[in-house]
Motif scaffolding. Structure first.
Motif, short mmCIF file in Angstrom:
data_model
loop_
_atom_site.label_atom_id
_atom_site.label_comp_id
_atom_site.label_asym_id
_atom_site.label_seq_id
_atom_site.Cartn_x
_atom_site.Cartn_y
_atom_site.Cartn_z
N GLY A 1 0.82 -1.20 0.00
CA GLY A 1 0.00 0.00 0.00
C GLY A 1 0.86 1.26 0.00
N SER A 2 0.37 2.28 0.63
CA SER A 2 1.05 3.57 0.67
C SER A 2 1.97 3.63 1.89
CB SER A 2 0.03 4.70 0.73
OG SER A 2 0.68 5.95 0.81
N GLY A 3 3.23 3.25 1.69
CA GLY A 3 4.21 3.36 2.76
C GLY A 3 4.27 2.18 3.69
N GLY A 4 3.44 1.16 3.50
CA GLY A 4 3.46 -0.01 4.37
C GLY A 4 4.44 -1.05 3.89
N VAL A 5 4.43 -2.20 4.56
CA VAL A 5 5.36 -3.26 4.21
C VAL A 5 4.73 -4.60 4.60
CG1 VAL A 5 6.59 -3.25 6.43
CG2 VAL A 5 7.80 -3.99 4.37
N ALA A 6 5.08 -5.63 3.84
CA ALA A 6 4.60 -6.98 4.13
C ALA A 6 5.76 -7.95 4.06
CB ALA A 6 3.50 -7.39 3.14
N PHE A 7 5.65 -9.04 4.82
CA PHE A 7 6.73 -10.03 4.83
C PHE A 7 6.21 -11.33 5.43
CE2 PHE A 7 6.86 -7.37 8.57
CZ PHE A 7 6.96 -8.26 9.63
N ASP A 8 6.96 -12.39 5.17
CA ASP A 8 6.67 -13.69 5.79
C ASP A 8 7.64 -13.91 6.96
OD1 ASP A 8 4.70 -14.17 3.95
OD2 ASP A 8 5.97 -15.38 2.64
N LEU A 9 7.15 -14.53 8.02
CA LEU A 9 7.98 -14.76 9.20
C LEU A 9 7.75 -16.17 9.73
CD1 LEU A 9 8.42 -12.26 12.17
CD2 LEU A 9 8.26 -14.70 12.56
N LEU A 10 8.85 -16.90 9.86
CA LEU A 10 8.81 -18.22 10.50
C LEU A 10 9.67 -18.16 11.75
CD1 LEU A 10 8.03 -21.20 10.64
CD2 LEU A 10 10.00 -21.72 9.16
N ALA A 11 9.03 -18.09 12.89
CA ALA A 11 9.76 -18.07 14.16
C ALA A 11 10.18 -19.48 14.53
CB ALA A 11 8.88 -17.47 15.25
N LYS A 12 11.15 -19.58 15.43
CA LYS A 12 11.60 -20.88 15.93
C LYS A 12 10.92 -21.24 17.24
CE LYS A 12 16.11 -20.58 13.67
NZ LYS A 12 17.59 -20.56 13.87
N ALA A 13 10.02 -20.37 17.69
CA ALA A 13 9.30 -20.61 18.94
C ALA A 13 7.95 -19.92 18.84
CB ALA A 13 10.10 -20.08 20.13
N ILE A 14 7.07 -20.23 19.79
CA ILE A 14 5.80 -19.53 19.91
C ILE A 14 5.72 -18.96 21.33
CG2 ILE A 14 4.65 -20.95 18.16
CD1 ILE A 14 3.27 -22.49 20.39
N PRO A 15 4.80 -18.05 21.60
CA PRO A 15 4.78 -17.39 22.91
C PRO A 15 4.61 -18.37 24.08
CG PRO A 15 3.37 -16.22 21.36
CD PRO A 15 3.77 -17.51 20.69
N PHE A 16 5.09 -17.93 25.24
CA PHE A 16 4.98 -18.67 26.48
C PHE A 16 3.59 -18.42 27.07
CE2 PHE A 16 6.31 -18.34 31.22
CZ PHE A 16 5.87 -19.63 31.49
N PRO A 17 2.73 -19.45 27.16
CA PRO A 17 1.38 -19.24 27.67
C PRO A 17 1.36 -19.11 29.20
CG PRO A 17 1.68 -21.56 27.14
CD PRO A 17 2.94 -20.86 26.73
N VAL A 18 0.52 -18.21 29.68
CA VAL A 18 0.39 -17.95 31.12
C VAL A 18 -1.06 -18.14 31.51
CG1 VAL A 18 0.44 -16.07 32.82
CG2 VAL A 18 2.37 -16.41 31.26
N PRO A 19 -1.34 -18.79 32.66
CA PRO A 19 -2.74 -18.99 33.06
C PRO A 19 -3.44 -17.66 33.30
CG PRO A 19 -1.25 -19.57 34.85
CD PRO A 19 -0.40 -19.37 33.63
N GLU A 20 -4.73 -17.66 33.09
CA GLU A 20 -5.52 -16.44 33.21
C GLU A 20 -5.36 -15.80 34.59
OE1 GLU A 20 -10.23 -15.09 32.80
OE2 GLU A 20 -9.58 -17.11 32.23
N GLU A 21 -5.25 -16.62 35.64
CA GLU A 21 -5.16 -16.10 37.00
C GLU A 21 -3.89 -15.28 37.25
OE1 GLU A 21 -7.34 -20.10 37.22
OE2 GLU A 21 -5.72 -19.17 36.07
N ALA A 22 -2.88 -15.45 36.38
CA ALA A 22 -1.60 -14.77 36.59
C ALA A 22 -1.37 -13.60 35.65
CB ALA A 22 -0.46 -15.79 36.44
N LEU A 23 -2.24 -13.39 34.67
CA LEU A 23 -2.00 -12.36 33.66
C LEU A 23 -1.87 -10.96 34.26
CD1 LEU A 23 -4.31 -13.51 30.73
CD2 LEU A 23 -1.82 -13.39 30.72
#
Length: 465
Positions: free
Chosen positions: A277-299
């Protein structure tokens, strides 16, 4: 930790404390403990981290807790619950059932004070014997000594059931002071033995102390004042992981929108960069990990403990954008809107619940929790064996079944109700454990990172996503 415990540390002197390190591919980690381990969450939250941060690693985590156990009685199950797994690491956590909680009351006597001191002495003796036995049967293992957690004897219980009774309803005042002395000993013993150590007591005690002045009813334990809930176990797991020095990075990627190129990619691969688009950017990303999940009670407490900084850094940085506000799209779905200045500083996604990788991490969390519950049932079977081992032929299932039928009239007690499951499980224990381990390994498939398509689109004033 109280002054008496600190004097203990200073007087005995701490030798070299072993340097902690993250677990690696091929490791087997045994958590040896009491009910806080048996039915607890801290080890499953540690498992969550390793499954999501290192999805290709084969690391086995074993729950070897038994409710009601103590350092003395754990000695006789070291062969079955430690040696059998040939562990590379053993974390040892006892104290809550060694303290003699019934000795702590508002009204005391000279005899009670003497009995309390005797409990302290026995704990030191039994922990020394237990840790020596673990080192004997698993000389290859690195040991971590975990201090007892706290007993919340200052909380005002406001949510007790009407028919509340039994040991859970009694506030054993002063018990926490006794646990602080045990915690001091554990740290000294670790230094003496060249073992790693972690002070969960001070962590929990300080956390509660900060809140007690303003909220008398705030607790990290249940109303029994003993067993931490999901929040308490989260704090324990976070401290454990920080202590290990695990990598805080999920992935960190920097893209220059002006030159249309990736300038940095940590723990990830980013490519196929194009203007959008106008000034934006796009790309593909393959991470080697995914986020660390935290229980709702601790957020609500992740900022207080800098969890994102120390354990869950997933950052997208875009420089060279035109001035304005931009929508971040991942796989065609808007996950947030940010200014060019915010993108230049770096946008954190570790706890952004709108991202597909966050949802993937929640699927890992759910599956690990299901397996924690399955393993907890197996520990119930082991607890029946542990309870009856001194007085019944538990190795011979048929003989034990006959003995139980003739000798035990109470079938609804805590340990008694686990006997039928034990009788069915014990002859098949190798098969059942192998099946559980295969299921635990399969979690890696759920945690495997997926290549995502990112679009950073400049918004017009009237545009919505």
């Amino acid at each position: 930790m109280n002054k008496k415990a600190m004097v203990l540390l200073g007087g005995l002197g701490v030798a070299c404390i072993a340097v902690s390190e993250p677990y690696k591919d091929g490791d087997t980690v045994v958590f040896l403990g009491d009910s806080i381990t048996h039915g607890g969450y801290y080890h499953s939250y540690i498992t969550d981290f390793y499954r999501t941060r290192y999805p290709d690693a084969t690391i086995r985590f074993v729950n070897s807790g038994i409710g009601g156990d103590n350092a003395k009685d754990a000695f006789r199950r070291v062969s079955e619950d430690v040696e059998a797994y040939a562990p590379t690491h053993v974390a040892i956590h006892f104290g809550m059932n060694d303290i003699g909680r019934d000795l702590y009351r508002i009204e005391t006597s000279a005899r009670m004070l003497m009995d309390r001191e005797n409990c302290q002495m026995r704990y030191r003796k039994n922990m020394a014997a237990l840790t020596a036995e673990v080192r004997r049967v698993a000389p290859q293992a690195r040991l971590m000594y975990l201090t007892p957690t706290h007993y919340d004897d200052t909380a005002v219980i406001t949510n007790a059931p009407l028919n509340w009774s039994g040991w859970q309803s009694v506030n054993q005042v002063g018990c926490n002071v006794g646990l602080s002395l045990m915690a001091g000993y554990v740290l000294v013993a670790a230094g003496r033995d060249g073992a790693d150590s972690l002070d969960w007591f001070s962590l929990m005690n300080n956390f509660i102390g900060k809140r007690r002045c303003s909220d008398k009813s705030f607790m990290t334990t249940g109303i029994d004042r003993v067993h931490p809930g999901p929040l308490g176990h989260s704090l324990m797991a976070w401290e454990f992981l920080k202590h290990q020095g695990v990598s805080p990075v999920v992935s960190e990627v920097t893209v220059d929108a002006e030159s249309v190129r990736v300038t940095s990619a940590i723990n990830a691969t980013a490519d196929a960069v194009v203007s959008c688009g106008s000034g934006g950017v796009a790309f593909d990303l393959l991470a080697k990990a995914i986020p660390f999940p935290v229980p709702e009670e601790a957020l609500a407490y992740i900022d207080e403990f800098d969890v994102e900084k120390h354990l869950n850094r997933e950052t997208i940085t875009i420089v060279g954008l035109l001035k304005g506000r931009y929508a971040m799209m991942i796989d065609g779905e808007c996950v947030g809107e940010y200014s060019d200045e915010e993108f230049a500083k770096g946008v954190g996604l570790g706890f952004n619940s709108k991202t597909p990788q966050y949802r993937q991490a929640q699927a890992v969390f759910k599956r690990v929790e299901e397996l924690r519950q399955e393993e907890c049932v197996l520990r119930n079977h082991h607890s029946a064996r542990w309870f009856y081992a001194k007085r019944a032929p538990v190795d011979d299932v048929r003989a034990f079944a006959s003995w139980f039928e003739k000798s035990e009239t109470d079938r609804n007690g805590y340990f008694q109700k686990f006997v039928p499951g034990y009788l069915e499980y014990w002859p098949r224990r190798v098969e059942v454990r192998a099946k559980l381990w295969n299921a635990q390994q399969a979690v890696r498939l759920v945690a495997r990172p997926i290549k995502r398509h990112y679009e950073i689109k400049l918004k017009s004033k009237s545009e919505t996503f």
